[in-house]
Design a protein around this motif. Sequence first.
Motif, PDB file in Angstrom:
ATOM      1  N   PRO A  36       0.668  -1.084   0.019  1.00 18.80           N
ATOM      2  CA  PRO A  36       0.156  -0.011   0.165  1.00 18.80           C
ATOM      3  C   PRO A  36       0.970   1.071   0.107  1.00 18.80           C
ATOM      4  O   PRO A  36       0.519   2.087  -0.558  1.00 18.80           O
ATOM      5  N   GLN A  37       1.825   1.059   0.794  1.00 17.83           N
ATOM      6  CA  GLN A  37       2.866   2.353   0.874  1.00 17.83           C
ATOM      7  C   GLN A  37       3.404   2.904  -0.557  1.00 17.83           C
ATOM      8  O   GLN A  37       3.338   4.025  -0.999  1.00 17.83           O
ATOM      9  N   GLU A  38       3.555   1.849  -1.621  1.00 15.68           N
ATOM     10  CA  GLU A  38       4.121   2.361  -2.791  1.00 15.68           C
ATOM     11  C   GLU A  38       2.832   2.964  -3.595  1.00 15.68           C
ATOM     12  O   GLU A  38       2.919   3.912  -4.533  1.00 15.68           O
ATOM     13  N   ILE A  45      -0.872  13.630  -4.517  1.00 21.97           N
ATOM     14  CA  ILE A  45      -1.952  14.616  -4.097  1.00 21.97           C
ATOM     15  C   ILE A  45      -3.438  14.050  -3.990  1.00 21.97           C
ATOM     16  O   ILE A  45      -4.214  14.829  -3.949  1.00 21.97           O
ATOM     17  N   LEU A  46      -3.325  12.647  -4.142  1.00 20.15           N
ATOM     18  CA  LEU A  46      -4.859  12.117  -4.205  1.00 20.15           C
ATOM     19  C   LEU A  46      -4.792  11.094  -2.769  1.00 20.15           C
ATOM     20  O   LEU A  46      -3.817  10.527  -2.228  1.00 20.15           O
ATOM     21  N   LYS A  47      -5.898  11.170  -2.346  1.00 20.47           N
ATOM     22  CA  LYS A  47      -6.241  10.270  -1.161  1.00 20.47           C
ATOM     23  C   LYS A  47      -6.872   8.918  -1.721  1.00 20.47           C
ATOM     24  O   LYS A  47      -7.883   9.111  -2.563  1.00 20.47           O
ATOM     25  N   VAL A  48      -6.221   7.818  -1.540  1.00 24.54           N
ATOM     26  CA  VAL A  48      -7.166   6.343  -1.810  1.00 24.54           C
ATOM     27  C   VAL A  48      -8.240   6.326  -1.136  1.00 24.54           C
ATOM     28  O   VAL A  48      -8.449   6.482   0.196  1.00 24.54           O
ATOM     29  N   ASP A  49      -9.428   6.071  -1.688  1.00 28.53           N
ATOM     30  CA  ASP A  49     -10.877   6.004  -1.130  1.00 28.53           C
ATOM     31  C   ASP A  49     -11.147   4.744  -0.746  1.00 28.53           C
ATOM     32  O   ASP A  49     -12.246   4.672   0.342  1.00 28.53           O
ATOM     33  N   ALA A  50     -10.926   3.545  -1.301  1.00 28.78           N
ATOM     34  CA  ALA A  50     -11.246   2.360  -1.112  1.00 28.78           C
ATOM     35  C   ALA A  50     -10.344   1.588  -1.419  1.00 28.78           C
ATOM     36  O   ALA A  50      -9.724   1.641  -2.311  1.00 28.78           O
ATOM     37  N   VAL A  51     -10.178   0.010  -1.160  1.00 31.00           N
ATOM     38  CA  VAL A  51      -9.766  -1.090  -1.859  1.00 31.00           C
ATOM     39  C   VAL A  51     -10.837  -2.048  -2.053  1.00 31.00           C
ATOM     40  O   VAL A  51     -11.507  -2.486  -1.453  1.00 31.00           O
ATOM     41  N   GLY A  75      -5.032  -9.147  10.433  1.00 33.64           N
ATOM     42  CA  GLY A  75      -3.903  -7.973  10.764  1.00 33.64           C
ATOM     43  C   GLY A  75      -3.401  -7.393   9.516  1.00 33.64           C
ATOM     44  O   GLY A  75      -2.878  -6.466   9.272  1.00 33.64           O
ATOM     45  N   GLU A  76      -2.976  -8.277   8.640  1.00 31.50           N
ATOM     46  CA  GLU A  76      -2.699  -7.951   7.120  1.00 31.50           C
ATOM     47  C   GLU A  76      -3.723  -6.977   6.461  1.00 31.50           C
ATOM     48  O   GLU A  76      -3.137  -6.058   5.885  1.00 31.50           O
ATOM     49  N   ILE A  77      -4.796  -7.231   6.632  1.00 32.38           N
ATOM     50  CA  ILE A  77      -5.804  -6.594   6.039  1.00 32.38           C
ATOM     51  C   ILE A  77      -5.853  -5.116   6.819  1.00 32.38           C
ATOM     52  O   ILE A  77      -5.927  -3.931   5.983  1.00 32.38           O
ATOM     53  N   ASP A  78      -5.869  -5.125   8.117  1.00 36.10           N
ATOM     54  CA  ASP A  78      -5.824  -3.765   8.823  1.00 36.10           C
ATOM     55  C   ASP A  78      -4.589  -3.182   8.586  1.00 36.10           C
ATOM     56  O   ASP A  78      -4.427  -1.946   8.674  1.00 36.10           O
ATOM     57  N   ARG A  79      -3.396  -3.844   8.240  1.00 39.37           N
ATOM     58  CA  ARG A  79      -2.003  -3.076   7.863  1.00 39.37           C
ATOM     59  C   ARG A  79      -2.159  -2.321   6.586  1.00 39.37           C
ATOM     60  O   ARG A  79      -1.906  -1.123   6.486  1.00 39.37           O
ATOM     61  N   ILE A  80      -2.802  -2.964   5.636  1.00 37.52           N
ATOM     62  CA  ILE A  80      -3.154  -2.398   4.199  1.00 37.52           C
ATOM     63  C   ILE A  80      -3.891  -1.108   4.485  1.00 37.52           C
ATOM     64  O   ILE A  80      -3.807  -0.044   4.029  1.00 37.52           O
ATOM     65  N   LEU A  81      -4.993  -1.385   5.112  1.00 38.93           N
ATOM     66  CA  LEU A  81      -6.151  -0.143   5.355  1.00 38.93           C
ATOM     67  C   LEU A  81      -5.635   0.841   6.247  1.00 38.93           C
ATOM     68  O   LEU A  81      -5.647   2.108   6.039  1.00 38.93           O
ATOM     69  N   SER A  82      -4.557   0.459   7.275  1.00 37.01           N
ATOM     70  CA  SER A  82      -4.065   1.794   8.211  1.00 37.01           C
ATOM     71  C   SER A  82      -3.079   2.587   7.262  1.00 37.01           C
ATOM     72  O   SER A  82      -2.987   3.702   7.379  1.00 37.01           O
ATOM     73  N   GLU A  83      -2.162   1.884   6.445  1.00 36.75           N
ATOM     74  CA  GLU A  83      -1.309   2.702   5.744  1.00 36.75           C
ATOM     75  C   GLU A  83      -1.927   3.509   4.634  1.00 36.75           C
ATOM     76  O   GLU A  83      -1.278   4.557   3.987  1.00 36.75           O
ATOM     77  N   LEU A  84      -3.219   3.043   4.164  1.00 38.89           N
ATOM     78  CA  LEU A  84      -3.864   3.917   3.252  1.00 38.89           C
ATOM     79  C   LEU A  84      -4.868   4.798   4.029  1.00 38.89           C
ATOM     80  O   LEU A  84      -5.713   5.522   3.348  1.00 38.89           O
TER      81      LEU A  84
END
Length: 205
Positions: A154-156, A163-169, A182-191
């Motif tokens: 997600p960081q990449e 300049i954009l905010k990711v709105d959903a996965v 935990g993996e899903i939460d990590r992805i969402l947290s980084e976004l």
Amino acid sequence: MSKDQILYQLLSEIERNPSISQKDLSREVGISVGMVNWHVKRFVAKGLVKLQEAPLRRYLYYLTPEGFSEKAKLTADFLHASFDAFRQGREQYSALLDLCSVNGWQNIVLLGNTELTELAVLVSHQFPKINLVAVIGRSGTRSSPHGLVLVSGPQEAVELTPILKVDAVVSCQFNTSLLVGGEIDRILSELHLDRSRFLIPGFLQ
């Protein structure tokens, strides 16, 4: 792999190469030699395959008319199931992207680089306001569909659009249910997203 898929592949390989060995059938279909032997014996008993002795204690396998008929039936069943899966996937990804549009979630990241990713990208063309930012998946496994950028995390994805905010996965992984929380939460947290922004089509749940 379902039983019908195994039968279809075995009959297809026998039709393609009558001199194929059971060891090679095992490798091509992905089942044990013992299981291949069991299926071949059943094919012969049911009159789907005919055996002919060949030199060096080998056998040639030939599909009988009944064998061709059975293979045609399995082909039709397989195509029907594939079309049903395609239609179901298309409808559910359309519903998810429609939900994004209604909520004003424009910048979407796809999780997983699979055949489902290609389907989600295809469906996204119906929604002009939707911007597919990137695909999170393992680099080098497959080419990214339709020119989307393939990132490993997600960081990449965030760095791609400063300049954009990711709105959903939106999940495109067949094994989404196997991802640890935990993996899903990590992805969402980084976004910087909460769980309500992690969308999974019903057929993957």
